[in-house]
Each structure stands twice: as structure tokens, then as C-alpha cells.
Design a protein around this motif. Structure first.
Motif: not given
Length: 914
Positions: A17-31, A164-172
Motif C-alpha cells: 500500500i502506497l497510500a493509507g486506506p479510508a478507515q471507518a475506525e483507525p486500526p489498533v496498533v498491536v506491535q 502490526i495493526l488490526d482493523a478489528d472488524t466482525s464478519p458478515t
């Protein structure tokens, strides 16, 4: 600690990825590791191919000095989830490939790292720091305890951060997205530019050649929903791509599909059923709508569906000559092949041929297609005749009710009949020589209808010789004549040996060896030793060298360099790996030289085909006993720079001089023979997962040949290698063929040979010979093995021998991967789906039937496997192939593996598809 080797680019496992994605919520930094403090590397350790590793000026810096620059990370532990990604902020001096390895364990040979747990990404060289985002989809491993980053080789680098980041979303469980709210759930991951969904369509302008949209996390049963249907419009591009992620597997897999870049809305139905990651639960999909920067994209809907979607949509796949050479005053065949890219059956489509004055259509100018489905293209043909020479323009108009008219233009060159006597055989060659030795690689794989079957749907590739039996000496004499009359003076013939098992010798032993004109064309072994691990040994090497000496190397026709017979070897690394190191491999090459001298030869000239990607590799080859290197293809730099498997041959022309220069710079005492690529377009073999280099024309090919000749003259080269002469399935060929006739060979002659009165291009029909087509029967679906026809339909590879015996196919496996390639078929899977096999075996084993369709290549997913007891008793095995989501559309190829073991006797009473 020993580490796994660097691996080839594996784009299916990564998105950079060369440009950051448009996130509804910012991802969580896990490491994370931010290298801001001077001297603080936070446990990251540089390997031996990185010099001066240190942290200064806010970055971890160093210089990659050889082929395997490794940064090993510290040990940690996090829970693995599918919504995690790794972000690397890096700057590199040179553009190149980087690799991120990861592991859930510290156990094993390489400390937990392996070739299955990594992702490659292309890093853009320059002064700017860029973010590269890797989606490893490592969730099935449960946890992650360590990372390893291999930076691009050769050059300085600086890394500001690894996170290492986590978008932390649930499946649909959703499977269809249409309208503003639904399409807004798709994340713009890469190179998309600003995304607008305000008008109910997902719209953007691509900023790079791989704009990618990621679905929300899913919970979808792949078997029940094998189709991804995307309705969209793109203004430019050649290729789209769908990625798939599975709940129980790491990484992702992809399929490509051709685009119609006309700015109109089209429904693209992509059959995912052949992917391993479409078996079971699908966790995520991604869509790459185009491969062209600046393309405008509008997506109306995306659906994961149980069946095809959208109306019939016709497109002309090929329109042009059916035969490569056409003579004045004689009927010439013209063909139009049409595909239906839509979901509905196309019925009542017609094609009208328009010709200029001086050309007449023999019969009706309008032809009607039989019904056309998505799965199988259909063709119509005309015969036309011209009474004067010239290049004649042609137009095809395809029409169908409620469908816009589509047209295609082509030309056909009518040439005078050459004045050649009818002697009852191939006319004697009139060799045309170049100052440089020009050799072409030759693949001997065309001796049965089963081999030609996948090529039938690609009429532009039909050889001028027809669908010929390659074991025919008369066909070999035509090949010899055409090669030497266009400046090619030797073939490098793909040759197969694995522990004494040989196959695909028919051209060499049955055709060339018995050819009348073999004295005019030299040849050399290109040992395709891509054998299973452990197959090379000292004793096996002694045997293979003795075979060469007894049968080939002392013959007058064998090609020599510096007076010594030349042997080209595909995979030197396989030899050294089996022997346990380069020094032990050297013993084998020394043995060959000793045996050759004892046989009265001055030695053997060994040429490496691979394991030469850097100076260290070349030094290793030199020490082992190689004297030169080359390669089968030269498109790798273009593919690496573009980051795609679908690009123009113009890119090969552009990058090849740099490939030659790079090879010479790293040669380390070896000679380098420049390679002139003959292209790649492997749809017949690999279908929707094919690499496609499009736009190869004789004009572009001639430019590449001229560049190679000029480079060879400048550097004092004595040998130039052409890519394959006849890789019809891979799309690398210059032997005269339907689309361009002698165009490629004429290009070789003009580029490498001095001007003069060249001999005319003579074809079999000019002297009353041919056609050489084998007989195809695509309707048969059952084989009882009570006649020679059934035996010939199933072609063995080098690991199995077969014969007819008492109404059965009786065989013996001689290697670990026995394969019987099946006949040409056209099986409508909606009508035929019952499989019955009756067989017996002397050893308990597994047997497997594979199929390929017009959309899916043969794979583990497109197969059924069953266990056979080793009791030598007859057993019948029956299957309903509808249980496989990959039994869809039209099956065009079959393959049967009767055993997984060597030294097994087996027999097949029948194989029936009903």
C-alpha cells in the motif's frame, strides 16, 4: 541460524500500500518498532548480506551487499486475526522485491520460517519514504511470534518503522453489495485515489497499476457460491483481478480476467471454483478493477453468487487468418472467434465478412454461430480468394438481437505461388547464416491429440504445419528448412531424465534423427532437470553422462562451443541441493569432463539456465564447472518493475537491454549468451491464472532481435539465444503460425543475417504436401481400452509405461509422479457428471483424475482422489462430480494419475464420464 532462501515474487500473498486506506475506525496498533533512538534496534539483527546496520537519523539503515539481505526481528507474541496487517515504512536506493516472513513457532530447520509463510512486495527506489502495507492473513496459525524482513538486494535502505495493526472488524454473511451504503463497506486499499460513492456507484481514478478494493470480513460458503460477479465500467486497462482469503488457510489466491476498457458497464463473471481458497469458508475477497494508472473506474455492484449474472455480452476474441500463408488464386480460410462474457446464453448471433474489391467470398458472407455460453468460445469460418497479390483489409461484423453490433478489422496477405518443383518431399534447405550463432529453445511436446487439445480454442496459434505429429520426420525437415533459412543454426532441445526415466524423446529420436536434412541444423541438450528432490546422485550423474556420450555428444549434428559439445542445464541448484553443496556438485561436473576425455572428446561445455541471479551465484557456477549462462526467457525485469503478470511485449523490448547488461555485470568470469524473448501467454495451460504478455508482433520482435545483435556485436558475443521456437501452450513461439505466418522468422533473418536474395518461404501446400493434422474427436467421453485409439488418447509422461493388454490399459510406474495426459474433450458439465473408473493396483496407493475447463486449469481443486488397495483385485470407483464446485462450464482437458508411487503395476478396465 540457517534460514530459508529468498523466494520468487508471490504477489498473490500481498498487497503493498502506497497510500493509507479510508478507515471507518483507525486500526489498533498491536506491535510496533519505531527506529527513532540512535543505536536502538529493538532486537532486530542484520544478516551477513547487510553491512553497516545501525539506527541513526530516525531510521534503521544499512546496505544490502549481496543476494540475501536479512533483517531478523525479535521474539514477541500476539494473537493472530484476519484483520491484521503489517506496515513497513521504508526507503530503498533501488527498486526491487522485498519479502516479509512470519512464524507462529520458533521450532524447525529455519527457526519456524518457511516458504509458505511469507509475502513479497515491490519497493520503489528513490529518496522518498513510503508506506507498504502487507495483509498476510495469518489468522489460521493462532499466534505470531516473530517477523523477518528481507530488503531488496544491492543498495542502501532505511526503515523508519515496522508496525502490526488490526482493523478489528466482525464478519458478515452478506454476499451482494449494490448502492451507496453497501458499496461503502468496501475499503480502498491501494492506489485508488479518492473514492466517491455518493451517486450509488463506487467511483475513482486509479493512481497506480494495482488499485485494490477490499471487502468487509465475510462468512460465505465458497462451494455454494463459486461466482464473483462485478458490474463495472473502466476507461483503460487490460486486466482485472479477484483475490480470495480462506478461513483455514494462510495468505490469499487470485484469478485474473480480461477487461473491456470502453467506459461502458459490463458484468464480469469470475469463476472462483478452481481455487483452493474457495473451498470451505471464504473470509474475504478483494477486487482489482484495472491495471492501468489513470483509468476511471465505476462499480455498480459486486456479488458472490451461486450462478452467472448479467446479460449476454459478445466480444470478438480473434479475427484473421486461419492459415499463416495464403496464395494468390487459391482459397484462403478466415476465422472469427467470439466469446460471450455475460451470464446469459447468446443465441442467434451472426457474423458478416466484408472484403475489398479484388477479393471474393466463396459461399455466403454471413455465418451463424451456434449458442455461445460464457464457458466456450465459438468460431465461424469463410473462404476467400484473391486474383492479385497484396495485403487485403477485412472486416467482421457480429450482430445479435438486443445487442450492439461489434466489429473487428484484420488483414490477409496474398502472395504469389513460389516456383518450386514438386519432388514428393520437403525441398532442400538453402541455409542463410549469421556471423553470430543463433540458437532457439525447442519444446518437444506435440506428439498426440491430448497435447494439442488445449490449444484448439486459440486458432491464432495454429501452426502452418497444422496440428501435427511431432514424431514425423517430414515435419522435422520442414522445421529444419525454415530455421536454417532464417539464420537459426541450432536448437537447444528440452530433454528429460529423472533417475534413468526419460520421456518426450519423440522429436529427437523419431523425427530429427531420421530427418533427411538434419546435417543442416545442429542441436544441444537442454536438460530440464526440474526433478523431485533427491533425484540427483553421483551414480545417476555417471549414468546420464554415459547416455549423452553413447547417443548424442559424438554425433556430427551435435552443437559445439570451443570444439566441445555444449550441455545446457535448467536447474544447477537442484544438483547442488541433492548432493549437499557446491563443492560436492563440482565432483559431478569433473566426472563428466573425465568421461568425455576418455571417450575421445576434448570435454563438455556446461551452460547454466538458472541459479545466476547475482554475482555470488555466478561465482558458485564458475567454481562448479560452468563456463556460461543464459535463460529461457527475459521478461522478468519487466514483470518486476510493473508488478503484474499481464503487460505488453513492448515492456520486454524496453527492459531486455538492461537484462543483458545486468547479466554481464554479474557474470564473474562466465560467458553470458543474451536471450531474445519470444513472449509468454499461457492461457491454454493456466486459463484465468495465466501470465499474459500481450501485443507481441513481428515488428516489435524484430526490434528486440536487432537490439540483441547490436549488443552482441558491441560486446563481442558469439552466441545469441532465442526463446522457445514452439511453446504453443505457454505462448512462446516463432515457428510459422496462423496469425503472422513467417513474420517472426523473417524478423530474425532481417535482424541477424546480411541482406541478400533470401530463399522464398515455402509451405507444404506449395509442393503438394500436407496437411499434417492429426484427427481429433472431442465428443468421446468413455474409454474402454479395447482398441489402439483408446491407448493413444492417454499420453504417459516419463514416470509411467503403458500398453494394451486383454482389453485393459496395463501400466507400470517408474517414477513418483506418473501422469497420463488425456484426450481432447468438450464436456458440458451440466449434462455429464458421473465418473466411473474400474482399476486394480499391486500397491496400496491413491489415484487421481484431474480436469481443466475453459476457465480453470487442472489443479488439486479440479480433481477427485481415491484410495486403491494393493491387492491386485478389480475395484470400481464412482463419483458424482457435481459434489465439486469446480465441475462447471465446459471441461476441455483430462489427466489421470494412476498412482502416487514408483514401481507399481496397475491396470484400468475403463474410465467413463456419463
Amino acid at each position: 541460524m540457517s534460514l530459508p532462501p529468498r523466494l520468487p515474487l508471490c504477489a498473490a500473498l500481498l498487497l503493498a500500500i502506497l497510500a493509507g486506506p479510508a478507515q471507518a475506525e483507525p486500526p489498533v496498533v498491536v506491535q510496533q518498532w519505531k527506529f527513532k533512538e540512535p543505536g536502538q534496534m529493538f532486537g532486530w539483527v542484520a544478516g551477513g548480506h547487510i553491512k553497516e546496520a545501525r539506527v541513526e537519523n530516525g531510521a534503521l539503515r544499512g546496505t544490502a551487499v549481496d543476494w540475501d539481505p536479512i533483517l531478523m526481528g525479535p521474539v514477541f507474541e500476539i494473537r493472530a486475526t484476519p484483520s491484521q496487517f503489517v506496515e513497513v515504512r521504508i526507503r530503498c536506493e533501488r527498486t526491487g522485491s522485498a519479502e516479509l516472513f512470519w512464524t507462529e513457532t520458533l521450532e524447525g530447520k529455519f527457526g519456524g520460517f518457511s516458504q509458505q509463510k511469507y509475502a513479497s512486495f515491490s519497493v520503489v527506489g528513490g529518496e522518498e519514504f513510503r508506506n507498504y502495507r502487507v495483509y498476510p492473513f495469518w489468522h489460521s496459525k493462532g499466534k505470531i511470534v516473530r517477523l523477518r524482513l528481507d530488503v531488496p538486494p544491492d543498495g542502501e535502505f532505511a526503515i523508519e518503522a515496522i508496525r502490526i495493526l488490526d482493523a478489528d472488524t466482525s464478519p458478515t454473511t452478506e454476499t451482494a453489495w449494490q448502492g451507496k451504503a453497501a458499496l461503502g463497506q468496501w475499503e480502498a486499499m491501494q492506489q485508488t485515489g479518492a473514492v466517491d460513492v455518493s451517486k450509488g456507484r463506487l467511483q475513482f481514478e486509479a493512481e497506480g497499476n494495482r488499485p485494490i478494493l477490499l471487502s468487509p470480513l465475510l462468512d460465505v460458503e465458497g462451494k455454494k457460491n463459486p461466482i464473483v460477479a462485478v458490474r463495472m465500467a473502466v476507461s483503460a486497462g487490460s486486466l482485472g483481478r479477484i483475490y480470495a482469503v480462506n478461513r483455514n488457510q494462510v495468505g490469499w489466491e487470485d484469478l485474473t480476467f480480461p477487461l473491456r476498457p470502453d467506459g461502458r458497464m459490463h458484468t464480469y463473471n469470475i469463476d472462483m471454483g478452481g481455487l483452493r481458497r474457495w473451498v470451505g469458508k471464504v473470509l474475504c475477497v478483494a477486487v482489482q478493477p484495472t491495471d492501468t494508472p489513470g483509468a476511471k473506474v465505476a462499480i455498480e455492484s459486486i456479488e458472490i453468487a451461486e450462478d452467472l449474472r448479467g446479460p449476454a455480452e459478445l466480444e470478438i476474441d480473434y479475427f484473421g487468418r486461419a492459415e499463416g500463408v495464403n496464395r494468390v488464386g487459391k482459397p484462403a480460410r478466415v476465422i472469427c472467434t467470439v466469446r460471450n462474457a455475460g451470464g446469459a446464453l447468446a443465441e442467434g448471433a451472426t457474423a458478416r465478412l466484408e472484403v475489398p474489391q479484388g477479393v471474393r467470398v466463396v459461399g455466403s458472407s454471413q455465418q451463424t454461430f451456434s449458442p455461445i455460453s460464457l464457458y466456450l468460445p465459438k468460431s465461424v469460418e469463410w473462404q476467400i480468394q484473391a486474383d492479385r497479390p497484396g495485403v487485403m483489409p477485412l472486416t467482421a461484423c457480429v450482430e445479435m438481437a438486443d445487442h450492439r453490433t461489434i466489429t473487428s478489422e484484420s488483414t490477409i496477405d496474398f502472395t504469389p505461388q513460389p516456383q518450386v518443383a514438386h519432388t514428393g518431399y520437403v525441398p532442400e534447405p538453402q541455409p542463410v547464416r549469421s556471423k553470430i550463432d543463433v540458437g532457439a529453445f525447442y519444446f518437444p511436446g506435440w506428439h498426440s491429440t491430448s497435447r494439442w487439445a488445449p490449444i484448439l480454442d486459440f486458432p491464432m496459434r495454429r501452426p502452418v504445419l497444422g496440428w501435427y505429429d511431432e514424431a514425423n520426420p517430414e515435419c522435422a525437415d520442414w522445421q529444419i528448412k525454415w530455421a536454417v533459412e532464417h539464420g537459426i543454426n541450432f536448437f537447444m532441445v528440452d530433454w528429460y531424465w529423472s533417475q534413468g526415466n526419460r520421456h518426450l524423446e519423440h522429436w529427437l529420436h523419431d523425427a530429427y534423427a531420421k530427418a533427411k536434412y538434419k546435417k543442416d541444423l545442429k542441436w544441444a541438450i537442454m536438460w530440464a532437470n526440474h526433478n523431485r528432490a533427491g533425484s540427483h546422485s553421483l551414480e545417476d550423474w555417471r549414468q546420464v553422462t554415459q547416455f549423452w556420450l553413447d547417443h548424442y555428444l559424438k554425433t556430427d549434428e551435435y552443437y559445439r562451443i570451443d570444439g566441445r559439445p555444449a550441455v545446457f542445464i535448467w536447474a544447477p541448484q537442484n544438483i547442488r541441493n541433492d548432493l549437499g553443496g557446491s563443492d560436492k556438485a563440482k565432483v559431478l561436473y569433473d566426472l563428466s569432463q573425465k568421461m568425455a576425455r576418455e571417450a575421445g572428446l576434448p570435454g563438455i561445455y556446461f551452460v547454466a539456465m538458472s541459479s545466476n541471479s547475482n554475482a555470488g551465484n555466478c561465482r558458485e557456477l564458475k567454481a562448479e564447472g560452468y563456463e556460461a549462462f543464459t535463460s529461457y526467457h527475459g521478461f522478468q525485469l519487466a514483470e518486476q518493475e510493473l508488478g503484474t503478470k499481464y503487460f505488453s511485449f513492448e515492456e520486454v523490448v524496453r527492459t531486455s537491454p538492461q537484462v543483458w547488461k545486468d547479466c554481464d555485470e554479474r557474470a564473474s568470469g562466465l560467458d553470458y549468451f543474451p536471450i531474445v524473448d519470444t513472449g509468454w501467454s499461457s492461457e491454454p495451460w493456466h486459463r484465468s491464472s495465466a501470465r499474459v504478455i500481450h501485443g507481441r508482433t513481428p515488428e516489435r520482435f524484430e526490434r528486440l532481435c536487432r537490439e540483441a545483435r547490436e549488443y552482441a556485436e558491441q560486446k563481442g558475443k558469439r552466441i545469441v539465444c532465442l526463446g522457445p521456437w514452439n511453446e504453443w501452450g505457454e505462448g512462446s513461439y516463432i515457428e510459422p503460425y496462423a496469425e503472422y505466418g513467417f513474420g517472426d522468422l523473417d524478423a530474425v533473418r532481417r535482424a541477424f543475417c546480411p541482406p541478400g536474395n533470401y530463399p522464398p518461404n515455402v509451405i507444404p501446400a506449395d509442393v503438394g504436401l500436407g496437411p499434417y493434422d492429426m484427427s481429433f474427436s472431442t465428443e468421446k467421453t468413455s474409454w474402454e481400452f479395447d482398441c489402439e485409439e483408446d491407448l493413444k488418447a492417454w499420453t504417459p509422461n516419463g514416470a509411467v509405461r503403458v500398453e494394451l493388454s486383454a482389453g485393459t490399459l496395463k501400466g507400470h510406474t517408474t517414477g513418483a509422479d506418473p501422469i497420463l495426459s488425456g484426450p481432447s474433450v468438450r464436456i458440458d458439465t451440466s449434462q455429464i457428471h458421473k465418473l466411473a473408473i474400474r482399476m486394480r493396483s499391486s500397491r496400496a496407493t491413491a489415484a487421481q483424475l484431474y480436469w481443466g475447463t475453459t476457465m480453470l486449469r487442472p489443479s488439486e481443486t479440479t480433481s477427485v482422489r481415491f484410495q486403491v488397495p494393493g491387492d491386485n483385485q478389480w475395484h470400481e470407483y464412482t463419483f458424482d462430480l457435481r459434489d465439486s464446485s469446480a465441475w462447471r462450464g465446459v471441461a476441455v482437458s483430462l489427466r489421470f494419475d494412476p498412482s502416487w508411487h514408483s514401481d507399481t503395476d496397475f491396470a484400468v478396465d475403463y474410465l467413463r464420464l456419463e
